[in-house]
Design an enzyme around this catalytic site. Structure first.
Site, short mmCIF file in Angstrom:
data_model
loop_
_atom_site.label_atom_id
_atom_site.label_comp_id
_atom_site.label_asym_id
_atom_site.label_seq_id
_atom_site.Cartn_x
_atom_site.Cartn_y
_atom_site.Cartn_z
CG ASP A 14 -2.27 0.68 0.91
OD1 ASP A 14 -2.19 1.86 0.54
OD2 ASP A 14 -3.35 0.10 1.06
CG HIS A 36 -0.76 1.55 -3.45
ND1 HIS A 36 -2.02 1.23 -3.02
CD2 HIS A 36 -0.32 0.47 -4.13
CE1 HIS A 36 -2.33 0.00 -3.42
NE2 HIS A 36 -1.31 -0.48 -4.08
#
Ligand SMILES: *[C@@H]1O[C@H](CO)[C@@H](O)[C@H](O)[C@H]1NC(C)=O
Length: 401
Positions: A227, A250
């Site tokens: 993430d 991310h």
């Protein structure tokens, strides 16, 4: 005669000093001991570095001893693999404002994922963590989540909550079940040489999450996870991130903001000298597409290299997962004074610069200065909705303001 005096005075003083120290030591040996830093070795307190015996009690007792004294203390974790269940390090009855936890070995989490936190520091002041590996044991839980079965939520590996004056140096966090490191409600937190490592498709394993905190610094760190490498939540001010490598992951993200209708803003964030490799985003600002009181302002992204990044520069104010709770609404988050300076490299998609701002509160004061991003060896593209700003220096793709 003069030369003789010169020599004799320092040695007389030395003798006096030694006598004073000896007498003081005889009268009050505890006072002499207490004035130097104390070290508590968790193994001497019963911890076992065999990877399976539960060493929680030894760590709790080391913390209690360190807190009991007002003098600097070190909790030492030698080489070995120490299994710990959930531990709360509370500063509420702690007299000590200089506790160092020096870790040569590895701390191992329970893999069941039932607790929300594994290692939680709350209301502490003046804590340093130096070295060590935190093994969150998340792989079984990620597999459970991807199978679609009902699974526990999983634990944050390390959290500092409502704490001040924290140092984290040379710490490695592996395979966290949820977020690796969380800084929540803190002031003056310095992280250096932190390594975060988890699979690129592990869910919700943000590297470092900061919220409601001021004066947080992240330096010389390497984050690869499933993430956000760093996620910056509501109420973050005076955040400095420098010399960070991100990927997989991310990217570095301000947001998601605007989840709640009443929210503190994000202000004065610097991200300087960072490399993004194969990440989903580079530098992102993200908010829910619904009313809120928050904002993001005075943000600088500078000296950044993008290597095959899907969305190198992105502001997305229409976040609405599963189209629930926001259709037809506009984000209340006001984004202003965001500078992108000296950002170079490659995009993995055609649109490398995306400003998708709130129709109700358009982005203002966006500055692009010396930005060059290519897609397949050609200039990439830019797209703007409700964004106003200026471009200077070489800017490619050509700005869309
Ligand atoms: C912005 O934050 C930095 C630390 O990241 C701090 O040194 C600086 O004083 C802050 N600037 C303002 C205007 O508060």
């Amino acid at each position: 005669m003069q030369a003789f005096n010169y020599n004799i005075i320092p040695s007389r003083m030395l003798v006096v000093l030694v006598v004073v120290i000896l007498v003081f030591g005889l009268i009050s040996p505890n006072a002499v001991l207490a004035s130097s830093a104390v070290t508590y070795n968790v193994v001497s307190l019963g911890a076992k570095g065999d990877g399976k015996s539960d060493s929680t009690e030894a760590f709790v007792s080391a913390w209690a001893k360190a807190c009991g004294s007002a003098n600097p203390a070190t909790i030492y974790v030698p080489i070995g693999s120490f299994y710990l269940s959930k531990v709360v390090f509370s500063g509420e009855d702690c007299k000590n404002q200089a506790i160092t936890i020096r870790i040569a070995g590895t701390l191992v989490a329970p893999s069941d994922g039932n607790a929300a936190n594994w290692l939680l520091f709350q209301h502490v002041n003046g804590v340093t963590i130096s070295g060590g590996v935190l093994d969150g044991q998340g792989t079984a839980l990620w597999a459970c989540k991807s199978s679609g079965k009902g699974c526990p939520r999983g634990a944050t590996t390390l959290e500092f909550s409502n704490s001040n004056n924290i140092n984290i140096n040379g710490l490695t966090s592996l395979n966290s079940q949820m977020f690796h490191i969380v800084v929540n409600g803190c002031e003056n937190v310095k992280m250096q040489g932190v390594k975060v490592s988890a699979s690129g498709n592990s869910p919700n394993t943000d590297g470092i999450h900061v919220q409601l905190s001021s004066g947080v610094t992240i330096l010389n760190s390497k984050i690869g996870t499933g993430d956000d490498c760093v996620s910056i939540g509501p109420g973050t001010t005076n955040l400095w991130i420098e010399n960070v490598g991100c990927g997989p992951g991310h990217g570095i993200s301000i947001g998601s903001l605007g989840k709640d209708s009443q929210e503190a803003g994000v202000q004065n964030v610097t991200v300087k000298t960072a490399t993004f490799s194969g990440t989903q985003n580079g530098v992102r600002i993200k908010s829910w597409g619904r009313p809120s009181t928050g904002f993001a302002r005075n943000v600088l992204f500078q000296h950044i290299v993008m290597e095959n990044v899907q969305n190198p520069i992105v502001i997305d104010q229409n976040y609405c997962p599963d189209n629930e709770g926001c259709p037809g609404q506009a984000s209340g988050i006001k984004v202003s004074d965001v500078t992108y300076q000296d950002i170079h490299g490659t995009s993995a998609t055609e649109v490398a610069v995306k400003f998708n701002c709130s129709p109700k509160y358009p982005c203002t004061g966006i500055q692009l200065d010396d930005v060059k991003l290519t897609f397949n060896n050609r200039p990439a593209q830019a797209s703007c909705f409700h964004a106003a700003g200026t471009a200077s220096g070489l800017v490619q793709p050509t700005s869309c303001f």
